[in-house]
Design an enzyme around this catalytic site. Structure first.
Site, PDB file in Angstrom:
ATOM      1  N   CYS A   1     -18.700  -3.343  -7.423  1.00  0.00           N
ATOM      2  CA  CYS A   1     -19.763  -3.334  -8.433  1.00  0.00           C
ATOM      3  C   CYS A   1     -21.075  -3.731  -7.754  1.00  0.00           C
ATOM      4  O   CYS A   1     -21.093  -4.618  -6.903  1.00  0.00           O
ATOM      5  CB  CYS A   1     -19.448  -4.311  -9.559  1.00  0.00           C
ATOM      6  SG  CYS A   1     -20.661  -4.321 -10.906  1.00  0.00           S
TER       7      CYS A   1
ATOM      8  N   ASN B   1     -13.730 -18.479 -15.062  1.00  0.00           N
ATOM      9  CA  ASN B   1     -12.483 -18.501 -14.296  1.00  0.00           C
ATOM     10  C   ASN B   1     -12.783 -18.681 -12.817  1.00  0.00           C
ATOM     11  O   ASN B   1     -13.571 -17.921 -12.244  1.00  0.00           O
ATOM     12  CB  ASN B   1     -11.707 -17.188 -14.509  1.00  0.00           C
ATOM     13  CG  ASN B   1     -11.157 -17.097 -15.916  1.00  0.00           C
ATOM     14  OD1 ASN B   1     -10.428 -17.973 -16.358  1.00  0.00           O
ATOM     15  ND2 ASN B   1     -11.522 -16.045 -16.630  1.00  0.00           N
TER      16      ASN B   1
ATOM     17  N   SER C   1     -22.808  -7.983 -21.915  1.00  0.00           N
ATOM     18  CA  SER C   1     -22.708  -9.221 -21.136  1.00  0.00           C
ATOM     19  C   SER C   1     -24.073  -9.895 -21.108  1.00  0.00           C
ATOM     20  O   SER C   1     -24.869  -9.672 -20.198  1.00  0.00           O
ATOM     21  CB  SER C   1     -22.231  -8.901 -19.710  1.00  0.00           C
ATOM     22  OG  SER C   1     -20.947  -8.335 -19.737  1.00  0.00           O
ATOM     23  N   LEU C   2     -24.333 -10.724 -22.107  1.00  0.00           N
ATOM     24  CA  LEU C   2     -25.647 -11.357 -22.232  1.00  0.00           C
ATOM     25  C   LEU C   2     -25.723 -12.615 -21.368  1.00  0.00           C
ATOM     26  O   LEU C   2     -26.608 -12.760 -20.534  1.00  0.00           O
ATOM     27  CB  LEU C   2     -25.917 -11.694 -23.705  1.00  0.00           C
ATOM     28  CG  LEU C   2     -27.359 -11.971 -24.086  1.00  0.00           C
ATOM     29  CD1 LEU C   2     -28.230 -10.756 -23.838  1.00  0.00           C
ATOM     30  CD2 LEU C   2     -27.453 -12.388 -25.548  1.00  0.00           C
ATOM     31  N   HIS C   3     -24.817 -13.549 -21.612  1.00  0.00           N
ATOM     32  CA  HIS C   3     -24.587 -14.723 -20.760  1.00  0.00           C
ATOM     33  C   HIS C   3     -25.718 -15.753 -20.711  1.00  0.00           C
ATOM     34  O   HIS C   3     -25.534 -16.817 -20.115  1.00  0.00           O
ATOM     35  CB  HIS C   3     -24.228 -14.301 -19.337  1.00  0.00           C
ATOM     36  CG  HIS C   3     -23.000 -13.457 -19.248  1.00  0.00           C
ATOM     37  ND1 HIS C   3     -21.859 -13.710 -19.987  1.00  0.00           N
ATOM     38  CD2 HIS C   3     -22.739 -12.331 -18.527  1.00  0.00           C
ATOM     39  CE1 HIS C   3     -20.948 -12.790 -19.718  1.00  0.00           C
ATOM     40  NE2 HIS C   3     -21.454 -11.945 -18.851  1.00  0.00           N
TER      41      HIS C   3
ATOM     42  N   CYS D   1     -10.756 -12.609 -16.914  1.00  0.00           N
ATOM     43  CA  CYS D   1     -12.134 -12.143 -16.862  1.00  0.00           C
ATOM     44  C   CYS D   1     -12.850 -12.685 -15.623  1.00  0.00           C
ATOM     45  O   CYS D   1     -12.858 -13.875 -15.358  1.00  0.00           O
ATOM     46  CB  CYS D   1     -12.853 -12.601 -18.124  1.00  0.00           C
ATOM     47  SG  CYS D   1     -14.575 -12.072 -18.217  1.00  0.00           S
TER      48      CYS D   1
ATOM     49  N   SER E   1     -17.889  -2.406 -22.000  1.00  0.00           N
ATOM     50  CA  SER E   1     -18.638  -3.620 -21.710  1.00  0.00           C
ATOM     51  C   SER E   1     -19.720  -3.321 -20.682  1.00  0.00           C
ATOM     52  O   SER E   1     -19.455  -2.697 -19.655  1.00  0.00           O
ATOM     53  CB  SER E   1     -17.690  -4.697 -21.165  1.00  0.00           C
ATOM     54  OG  SER E   1     -18.404  -5.840 -20.755  1.00  0.00           O
TER      55      SER E   1
ATOM     56  N   GLY F   1     -16.313  -3.031 -11.882  1.00  0.00           N
ATOM     57  CA  GLY F   1     -17.437  -2.119 -11.984  1.00  0.00           C
ATOM     58  C   GLY F   1     -18.232  -2.249 -13.265  1.00  0.00           C
ATOM     59  O   GLY F   1     -17.795  -2.871 -14.240  1.00  0.00           O
ATOM     60  N   GLU F   2     -19.417  -1.667 -13.269  1.00  0.00           N
ATOM     61  CA  GLU F   2     -20.291  -1.567 -14.443  1.00  0.00           C
ATOM     62  C   GLU F   2     -20.124  -0.177 -15.038  1.00  0.00           C
ATOM     63  O   GLU F   2     -20.570   0.825 -14.457  1.00  0.00           O
ATOM     64  CB  GLU F   2     -21.751  -1.808 -14.039  1.00  0.00           C
ATOM     65  CG  GLU F   2     -22.793  -1.376 -15.051  1.00  0.00           C
ATOM     66  CD  GLU F   2     -22.629  -2.031 -16.416  1.00  0.00           C
ATOM     67  OE1 GLU F   2     -22.650  -1.288 -17.423  1.00  0.00           O
ATOM     68  OE2 GLU F   2     -22.475  -3.262 -16.487  1.00  0.00           O
TER      69      GLU F   2
ATOM     70  N   GLU G   1      -7.979  -2.477  -9.485  1.00  0.00           N
ATOM     71  CA  GLU G   1      -7.014  -3.222 -10.289  1.00  0.00           C
ATOM     72  C   GLU G   1      -7.223  -2.901 -11.760  1.00  0.00           C
ATOM     73  O   GLU G   1      -8.350  -2.682 -12.208  1.00  0.00           O
ATOM     74  CB  GLU G   1      -7.157  -4.727 -10.047  1.00  0.00           C
ATOM     75  CG  GLU G   1      -6.765  -5.135  -8.647  1.00  0.00           C
ATOM     76  CD  GLU G   1      -6.851  -6.629  -8.405  1.00  0.00           C
ATOM     77  OE1 GLU G   1      -6.087  -7.126  -7.570  1.00  0.00           O
ATOM     78  OE2 GLU G   1      -7.681  -7.294  -9.051  1.00  0.00           O
TER      79      GLU G   1
END
Length: 384
Positions: free
Chosen positions: A128, A303, A227-229, A348, A204, A173-174, A94
């Site tokens: 991923c 989300n 992408s720390l999060h 996202c 990213s 994916g990464e 997608e």
């Protein structure tokens, strides 16, 4: 040669190498691309004005498009378009087009610059392997890497729908786990007939340290989003299992070296999970971790991803306090991303291909209300 073995004509390195072997002038590559962009159903051998040797190579080894758009779904407000794309091996990915007008609203009390523009969110893999527990794509597991052509073709498909100004590698994916293909695809996007500005492309990454170390040399003018999060390694490992391979201390050292070399701001992506990483104490820990870096922190609403979801979206007051602490105490530029495409599962963390459902992808039912977002590339050039 069977069609499945043909290369995408948008795989520039392969096309260039084949032309060089036959002594064909590679300056015709932009001509080929431009013609195929403007003529959607054209075959490679229909491009006018090429040499006989070029036609021989194109006929025997290349195809205009290796992928096909199987479904197009628009959000209720028409701002977001999700494309379901089938690859030549039968797999699906997608990609999402987000359209908006940056002049809406204000920035620092002044009218925002810019105007209508579109950002394309591209995929780099089928599935991923990073396994982030808040991301629908992670539930698919890893299937395969996309080729250079399959990545660039997402831009080709999108360009036939909207004029794309920005590209973000934030789809399935990464990107850094498909490093070579992503780098070559970006180089094609910023050259020849696409001519995207490097600062309008963002990669990213979860934090593949050795690839970040290489990225500063291979694509020095492209934006990096991490992408720390979470500000603590324990929490990162809890919500992002792959983080075990990327210790937070070593990741921050790599980001420091990246920034020293590139002289660019780094985008920090931080998904807000209720009761997990959105508390006042964690805002202070994040502020202390980042205060010596030139960063923009992007707080992202979680989300929902259906039955696999075990998280809740952070309360509005928690998000506001988190942002206030980062801005007011640590002087860190912090934005709150307002998602687009939630009603078509295009926001996202929502990208996932599950064709076991008997519904046609183009007729799936969605709920929710999309809202506009600031453009991540604009954040890197607007004044602090």
């Amino acid at each position: 040669m069977a069609s499945s073995a043909l290369h995408s004509v948008f795989d520039e390195a392969t096309l260039r190498n084949e032309f060089k072997k036959r002594g064909i002038n590679i300056r015709c590559i932009p001509v080929i691309w431009k013609y195929l962009l403007l003529n959607e159903n054209a075959e490679v051998f229909e491009v006018p004005g090429l040499s006989n040797a070029a036609y021989d190579v194109l006929r025997s080894k290349f195809i205009a498009m290796t992928s096909t758009v199987k479904a197009t779904v628009k959000s209720a407000d028409q701002s977001t378009t999700k494309l379901l794309i089938q690859l030549q091996n039968g797999s699906f990915i997608e990609t999402v087009i987000m359209s908006y007008d940056t002049r809406l609203g204000t920035y620092a009390g002044s009218p925002r610059p810019g105007g209508p523009r579109a950002t394309l969110c591209v995929s780099s893999q089928v599935g991923c392997k990073m396994g982030c527990t808040f991301c629908a794509t992670g539930s698919m597991g890893f299937k395969s890497n996309l080729s250079v052509g399959e990545i660039v073709e997402q831009l080709v498909h999108a360009a036939r729908i909207s004029q794309i100004r920005n590209v973000v590698f934030m789809g399935m994916g990464e990107p850094l786990n498909n490093y070579k293909s992503v780098v070559e695809a970006v180089r094609s996007m910023i050259g020849h007939c696409f001519q995207l500005a490097p600062r309008h492309i963002t990669i990213s990454a979860v934090g593949v340290i050795h690839c970040i170390n290489n990225l500063k040399y291979d694509l020095p003018n492209v934006n990096l989003a991490v992408s720390l999060h979470a500000p603590l390694q324990e929490i990162r490992c809890q919500i992002m299992p792959a983080a075990r391979a990327f210790p937070l201390g070593k990741l921050m050292d790599a980001l420091h070296a990246y920034q020293e070399h590139s002289k660019r701001k780094i985008f920090i992506e931080y998904i807000m999970l209720d009761g997990i990483n959105d508390q006042e104490q964690q805002a202070h820990l994040l502020g202390k971790l980042l205060e010596e870096y030139e960063v923009v922190v992007n707080l992202i609403s979680f989300n929902p991803i259906g039955s696999i979801s075990k998280y809740r979206t952070s309360k509005k007051e928690n998000v506001e306090l988190f942002q206030k602490i980062l801005r007011g105490v640590y002087n860190i530029r912090t934005t709150v991303r307002q998602e687009m495409g939630q009603d078509i599962s295009g926001a996202c963390g929502q990208l996932v291909v599950n064709l076991s459902d008997k519904k046609s992808p183009a007729k799936m039912e969605y709920s929710g209300k999309p809202e506009g977002i600031p453009d991540i590339e604009d954040l890197s050039i607007l004044r602090s």
